[in-house]
Design an enzyme around this catalytic site. Structure first.
Site, PDB file in Angstrom:
ATOM      1  N   ARG A  62      42.396  76.369 -12.201  1.00  0.00           N
ATOM      2  CA  ARG A  62      42.319  75.078 -11.510  1.00  0.00           C
ATOM      3  C   ARG A  62      41.662  74.003 -12.381  1.00  0.00           C
ATOM      4  O   ARG A  62      41.950  72.825 -12.261  1.00  0.00           O
ATOM      5  CB  ARG A  62      41.546  75.248 -10.197  1.00  0.00           C
ATOM      6  N   TYR A 115      51.834  49.976  -1.859  1.00  0.00           N
ATOM      7  CA  TYR A 115      52.668  51.091  -1.415  1.00  0.00           C
ATOM      8  C   TYR A 115      52.206  51.532  -0.012  1.00  0.00           C
ATOM      9  O   TYR A 115      51.006  51.704   0.228  1.00  0.00           O
ATOM     10  CB  TYR A 115      52.469  52.202  -2.450  1.00  0.00           C
ATOM     11  N   ASP A 187      47.661  50.484  -9.370  1.00  0.00           N
ATOM     12  CA  ASP A 187      48.833  51.351  -9.321  1.00  0.00           C
ATOM     13  C   ASP A 187      49.883  50.732 -10.246  1.00  0.00           C
ATOM     14  O   ASP A 187      50.414  49.660  -9.975  1.00  0.00           O
ATOM     15  CB  ASP A 187      49.350  51.440  -7.868  1.00  0.00           C
ATOM     16  N   LYS A 212      57.766  59.434 -10.534  1.00  0.00           N
ATOM     17  CA  LYS A 212      58.865  58.490 -10.747  1.00  0.00           C
ATOM     18  C   LYS A 212      59.418  58.633 -12.168  1.00  0.00           C
ATOM     19  O   LYS A 212      60.123  59.584 -12.453  1.00  0.00           O
ATOM     20  CB  LYS A 212      58.385  57.075 -10.426  1.00  0.00           C
TER      21      LYS A 212
HETATM   22  C1  LIG Z   1      56.116  56.900  -5.097  1.00  0.00           C
HETATM   23  C2  LIG Z   1      54.914  56.051  -5.290  1.00  0.00           C
HETATM   24  C3  LIG Z   1      53.632  56.575  -5.111  1.00  0.00           C
HETATM   25  C4  LIG Z   1      53.386  57.970  -4.601  1.00  0.00           C
HETATM   26  O1  LIG Z   1      53.849  59.015  -5.370  1.00  0.00           O
HETATM   27  P1  LIG Z   1      54.091  60.433  -4.646  1.00  0.00           P
HETATM   28  O2  LIG Z   1      54.205  61.405  -5.743  1.00  0.00           O
HETATM   29  O3  LIG Z   1      55.316  60.291  -3.819  1.00  0.00           O
HETATM   30  O4  LIG Z   1      52.873  60.698  -3.794  1.00  0.00           O
HETATM   31  C5  LIG Z   1      52.570  55.742  -5.351  1.00  0.00           C
HETATM   32  N1  LIG Z   1      52.734  54.457  -5.735  1.00  0.00           N
HETATM   33  C6  LIG Z   1      53.943  53.925  -5.915  1.00  0.00           C
HETATM   34  C7  LIG Z   1      54.070  52.511  -6.336  1.00  0.00           C
HETATM   35  C8  LIG Z   1      55.071  54.697  -5.685  1.00  0.00           C
HETATM   36  O5  LIG Z   1      56.281  54.147  -5.818  1.00  0.00           O
END
Ligand SMILES: *Cc1c(COP(=O)(O)O)cnc(C)c1O
Length: 395
Positions: A62, A115, A187, A212
């Site tokens: 971990r 988000y 973010d 993403k």
């Molecule tokens: C998809 C996304 C997230 C979250 O990612 P997950 O892996 O789905 O939890 C956070 N911020 C933005 C801008 C996103 O598009």
């Protein structure tokens, strides 16, 4: 390390070279090009002294394996941070970063365009932990100073805004926050550190949903948190305390995605821009919400701060019935209807921000659709959308 070892600092290289080299030393793995998948929990010590003194480089699955460490090192190097933590999803990276900086009695400022699940965390768990959250207009710039309170612990940014693509003046907001002792969190999933480097613009904690573009194939969830010298020890401590770790296959797949990130992103950008420009010339379309288009209200910020754009943008259609929007989207052959983005495939979803915004009014003037432009031939995608716009007009 052998003479031909490629270990060491990769930060002197340009981004497209860095993504190939970062976190990789084949001669630590018998010459094999990729870091293998280390699947394990227990790490054995040769004797009691070694065990009690925690002398090993690895202590427990971990807490890190050669696979996850390679990815963390690569992310820290791309971001230009002091270190990077990995979490099992983008959302857990966000919630970990927020719980690191905000404590009971603190106030934090959140961009109104964040988000959705970030907003949900703030309004539920974070609130229950005694943190007060207020939302601000993302284009506020240096005037964020007027919203700061004596107990404002952090300012959180996401640029461009989710779904609606407003760009934030990151350096101006960061400078105002720092001058009053608040941490700056961002973010940066849309741009990735290849097209915007948050730490270079005053951000303390840079978050990415690796789900993403880093993954890039719609087959994994992963979060990354990069932090400056000042914040890295705290981020590392919280991530460890919460017991967060990505699975070994996901870390491996993210490393594999990283190697092609620069070429994929460039193609997403070129195809996205081609299609955005084509859409801007269509009579059915009122506006295209794409930061790299000259018509975007904060285009000057994009030009000043960003090195590129990804394949994600939205359009505002001229007023029409919801059934006409459904006729457009439902019949698309090359665009899937679904959450997430950043994979090789194209997506299209209708959306409406008016249900959740509180600091700003969402009044775009017509129905809205978000597109993710994948790696298909852009002319095929244009032909598909063109047929869709004909269905819209006929509906
Ligand atoms: C998809 C996304 C997230 C979250 O990612 P997950 O892996 O789905 O939890 C956070 N911020 C933005 C801008 C996103 O598009």
């Amino acid at each position: 390390m052998s003479k031909r070892s490629k270990g060491g600092d990769k930060r002197g290289y340009r981004p497209a070279t860095q993504v190939v080299l970062a976190g990789r030393d084949p001669f630590e793995h018998q010459g094999f090009v990729n870091v293998p998948i280390y699947r394990g929990t227990t790490v054995l010590s040769p004797d009691v002294e070694h065990f009690l003194g925690k002398k090993g480089r690895y202590v427990y699955g971990r807490r890190g394996t050669p696979t996850t460490e390679a990815l963390a090192e690569a992310i820290a190097s791309l971001e230009g941070g002091a270190g990077a933590a990995l979490t099992p999803s983008g959302l857990s990276a966000i919630t970990t970063a927020l719980t690191t900086v905000a404590h009971a009695g603190d106030h934090i400022l959140m961009a109104d365009t964040v988000y959705g699940p970030t907003r949900h965390f703030c309004d539920t768990l974070l609130k229950r932990m005694g943190v007060e959250v207020s939302y601000y207009d993302p284009v506020i710039g240096a005037a964020i100073a007027d919203l700061m309170r004596p107990n404002t612990r952090a300012v959180y940014l996401e640029s461009p805004g989710s779904l609606s693509f407003e760009l934030q003046d990151v350096p101006a907001i960061a400078a105002a926050a720092k001058s009053r002792g608040a941490a700056v969190l961002m973010d940066n999933t849309w741009a990735t550190p290849l097209y915007f480097r948050p730490h270079d613009h005053g951000v303390d904690v840079s978050i990415q949903a690796g789900t993403k573009y880093l993954g890039g194939h719609a087959d994994l969830n992963l979060g990354t948190i990069s932090a400056t010298d000042e914040f890295w020890p705290q981020i590392k401590e919280t991530t460890g305390t919460l017991g967060l770790c990505p699975g070994p296959e996901d870390a491996f797949l993210a490393l594999r995605g990283l190697r092609t990130l620069a070429v994929r992103l460039e193609r997403h950008m070129q195809s996205g821009l081609k299609i955005a420009r084509w859409l801007a010339g269509r009579p059915e379309v009122l506006r295209v919400l794409h930061p790299a288009l000259e018509t975007h209200p904060q285009h000057a910020i994009w030009k000043r701060d960003f090195r590129g754009a990804c394949g994600l943008f939205s359009i505002v259609l001229k007023p029409c019935a919801q059934a006409a929007v459904a006729a457009l989207v439902d019949g698309l052959e090359l665009f899937g209807i679904g959450a997430s983005w950043g994979g090789y495939e194209s997506l299209a979803i209708p959306f409406d921000c008016s249900k959740f915004r509180t600091a700003t009014k969402w009044n775009p003037g017509g129905p809205t659709v978000r597109f993710h432009i994948g790696l298909e031939d852009p002319d095929d995608l244009i032909a598909d959308i063109e047929r869709g716009l004909k269905r819209l007009a006929a509906a």
